[in-house]
Design a protein around this motif. Sequence first.
Motif, PDB file in Angstrom:
ATOM      1  N   SER A 129       0.861  -1.179   0.000  1.00  0.00           N
ATOM      2  CA  SER A 129       0.000   0.000   0.000  1.00  0.00           C
ATOM      3  C   SER A 129       0.893   1.222   0.000  1.00  0.00           C
ATOM      4  N   ARG A 130       0.306   2.340  -0.317  1.00  0.00           N
ATOM      5  CA  ARG A 130       1.081   3.598  -0.279  1.00  0.00           C
ATOM      6  C   ARG A 130       0.126   4.750  -0.092  1.00  0.00           C
ATOM      7  N   ILE A 131       0.647   5.796   0.512  1.00  0.00           N
ATOM      8  CA  ILE A 131      -0.109   7.041   0.670  1.00  0.00           C
ATOM      9  C   ILE A 131       0.587   8.109  -0.152  1.00  0.00           C
ATOM     10  N   LEU A 132      -0.190   8.745  -1.004  1.00  0.00           N
ATOM     11  CA  LEU A 132       0.326   9.822  -1.848  1.00  0.00           C
ATOM     12  C   LEU A 132      -0.349  11.121  -1.468  1.00  0.00           C
ATOM     13  N   GLU A 133       0.373  12.214  -1.622  1.00  0.00           N
ATOM     14  CA  GLU A 133      -0.207  13.540  -1.474  1.00  0.00           C
ATOM     15  C   GLU A 133      -0.108  14.240  -2.818  1.00  0.00           C
ATOM     16  N   LEU A 134      -1.271  14.467  -3.419  1.00  0.00           N
ATOM     17  CA  LEU A 134      -1.339  15.098  -4.734  1.00  0.00           C
ATOM     18  C   LEU A 134      -2.451  16.138  -4.735  1.00  0.00           C
ATOM     19  N   ALA A 135      -2.158  17.308  -5.269  1.00  0.00           N
ATOM     20  CA  ALA A 135      -3.151  18.376  -5.442  1.00  0.00           C
ATOM     21  C   ALA A 135      -3.923  18.644  -4.148  1.00  0.00           C
ATOM     22  N   GLY A 136      -3.234  18.609  -3.026  1.00  0.00           N
ATOM     23  CA  GLY A 136      -3.866  18.914  -1.745  1.00  0.00           C
ATOM     24  C   GLY A 136      -4.698  17.785  -1.161  1.00  0.00           C
ATOM     25  N   HIS A 137      -4.560  16.574  -1.688  1.00  0.00           N
ATOM     26  CA  HIS A 137      -5.336  15.431  -1.212  1.00  0.00           C
ATOM     27  C   HIS A 137      -4.396  14.310  -0.771  1.00  0.00           C
ATOM     28  N   ARG A 138      -4.837  13.557   0.246  1.00  0.00           N
ATOM     29  CA  ARG A 138      -4.111  12.367   0.699  1.00  0.00           C
ATOM     30  C   ARG A 138      -4.868  11.143   0.209  1.00  0.00           C
ATOM     31  N   ILE A 139      -4.132  10.272  -0.470  1.00  0.00           N
ATOM     32  CA  ILE A 139      -4.735   9.129  -1.140  1.00  0.00           C
ATOM     33  C   ILE A 139      -4.079   7.849  -0.638  1.00  0.00           C
ATOM     34  N   LEU A 140      -4.899   6.924  -0.139  1.00  0.00           N
ATOM     35  CA  LEU A 140      -4.419   5.593   0.221  1.00  0.00           C
ATOM     36  C   LEU A 140      -4.682   4.669  -0.957  1.00  0.00           C
ATOM     37  N   MET A 141      -3.609   4.083  -1.497  1.00  0.00           N
ATOM     38  CA  MET A 141      -3.701   3.097  -2.569  1.00  0.00           C
ATOM     39  C   MET A 141      -3.396   1.722  -1.991  1.00  0.00           C
ATOM     40  N   ALA A 142      -4.183   0.722  -2.343  1.00  0.00           N
ATOM     41  CA  ALA A 142      -3.912  -0.654  -1.927  1.00  0.00           C
ATOM     42  C   ALA A 142      -4.580  -1.593  -2.921  1.00  0.00           C
ATOM     43  N   HIS A 143      -4.050  -2.795  -3.027  1.00  0.00           N
ATOM     44  CA  HIS A 143      -4.734  -3.783  -3.869  1.00  0.00           C
ATOM     45  C   HIS A 143      -6.040  -4.193  -3.197  1.00  0.00           C
ATOM     46  N   GLY A 144      -5.984  -4.394  -1.909  1.00  0.00           N
ATOM     47  CA  GLY A 144      -7.206  -4.668  -1.167  1.00  0.00           C
ATOM     48  C   GLY A 144      -7.257  -6.026  -0.512  1.00  0.00           C
ATOM     49  N   HIS A 145      -6.514  -7.001  -1.035  1.00  0.00           N
ATOM     50  CA  HIS A 145      -6.595  -8.338  -0.452  1.00  0.00           C
ATOM     51  C   HIS A 145      -6.142  -8.357   1.005  1.00  0.00           C
ATOM     52  N   GLY A 146      -5.185  -7.517   1.370  1.00  0.00           N
ATOM     53  CA  GLY A 146      -4.730  -7.426   2.754  1.00  0.00           C
ATOM     54  C   GLY A 146      -5.741  -6.778   3.690  1.00  0.00           C
ATOM     55  N   TYR A 147      -6.729  -6.141   3.104  1.00  0.00           N
ATOM     56  CA  TYR A 147      -7.818  -5.514   3.866  1.00  0.00           C
ATOM     57  C   TYR A 147      -9.109  -6.340   3.775  1.00  0.00           C
ATOM     58  N   TYR A 148      -9.031  -7.501   3.159  1.00  0.00           N
ATOM     59  CA  TYR A 148     -10.180  -8.417   3.041  1.00  0.00           C
ATOM     60  C   TYR A 148     -11.378  -7.757   2.363  1.00  0.00           C
ATOM     61  N   VAL A 149     -11.106  -7.025   1.265  1.00  0.00           N
ATOM     62  CA  VAL A 149     -12.165  -6.258   0.607  1.00  0.00           C
ATOM     63  C   VAL A 149     -13.248  -7.121  -0.041  1.00  0.00           C
ATOM     64  N   ASN A 150     -13.000  -8.406  -0.197  1.00  0.00           N
ATOM     65  CA  ASN A 150     -14.072  -9.277  -0.693  1.00  0.00           C
ATOM     66  C   ASN A 150     -15.236  -9.326   0.285  1.00  0.00           C
ATOM     67  N   PHE A 151     -14.972  -8.931   1.533  1.00  0.00           N
ATOM     68  CA  PHE A 151     -16.000  -8.947   2.578  1.00  0.00           C
ATOM     69  C   PHE A 151     -16.450  -7.545   2.978  1.00  0.00           C
ATOM     70  N   GLY A 152     -15.984  -6.533   2.259  1.00  0.00           N
ATOM     71  CA  GLY A 152     -16.352  -5.150   2.556  1.00  0.00           C
ATOM     72  C   GLY A 152     -15.126  -4.279   2.709  1.00  0.00           C
ATOM     73  N   THR A 153     -15.346  -2.982   2.819  1.00  0.00           N
ATOM     74  CA  THR A 153     -14.233  -2.023   2.852  1.00  0.00           C
ATOM     75  C   THR A 153     -13.966  -1.460   4.250  1.00  0.00           C
ATOM     76  N   ARG A 154     -14.560  -2.029   5.281  1.00  0.00           N
ATOM     77  CA  ARG A 154     -14.427  -1.492   6.641  1.00  0.00           C
ATOM     78  C   ARG A 154     -12.963  -1.291   7.058  1.00  0.00           C
ATOM     79  N   ASP A 155     -12.119  -2.304   6.884  1.00  0.00           N
ATOM     80  CA  ASP A 155     -10.722  -2.206   7.313  1.00  0.00           C
ATOM     81  C   ASP A 155      -9.950  -1.188   6.464  1.00  0.00           C
ATOM     82  N   LEU A 156     -10.212  -1.172   5.187  1.00  0.00           N
ATOM     83  CA  LEU A 156      -9.574  -0.208   4.286  1.00  0.00           C
ATOM     84  C   LEU A 156      -9.955   1.214   4.667  1.00  0.00           C
TER      85      LEU A 156
END
Length: 163
Positions: free
Chosen positions: A69-96
Amino acid sequence: MKILVVSDTHGVDVNVAVALDREWPVDAIFHLGDSQEDEEEFAEIVAGEDVPVYMVKGNCDYFVDYPPSRILELAGHRILMAHGHGYYVNFGTRDLVADAQANDCDVTIYGHTHRPQIDDSDPNLLVLNPGSITYPRQEGRQKTYIILDLEEGKRPEAEIRYI
C-alpha cells in the motif's frame, strides 16, 4: 489533476493503451495491483511521455517489489492506494476505510474484486475501485477504469468509464 486508475490487468495492457488514447492527456497513472509485470514493462504503454506511474503489489504480483500500500499527497489530497486483499475487501471495505481515516486520507482506492465501485457516502472520504480493465467480474462484465480528478480545495471527483 487527471488520473487514470486501473487494476487487475494481469499482464494484458492493450485496454490500458485504449484508455490512455481516449483520456490523454493524463497527469498520472495509478495501478492497484495484479499487474504481473514490473513498473518498467507497464510504463512502456506511455513510452516517451513524462507521466508518473504509481503501483502497489497485488496478490498475484509474485516477482515485483512494489509496496503493498502507499499514501500519496497530490493536489492537496491524501490518497491511500492498496490492492485490497490485505484488507479483506471481498467482505467489505471497513478495514480499508479505517486505515484511510487513521491516516487522514480523503481518497482511498483499491482493486482485487474486479468490480467497479464509487462510494461517496462519507463526505470526508471517497472510496474507489476501478474494477478490472482486463477481467471484469461484475454483472455485464464490462471492462472498466476510473478517471479521478483532483483539484486543491475541492472534493475529489471520480467517474467509472468503460472499454
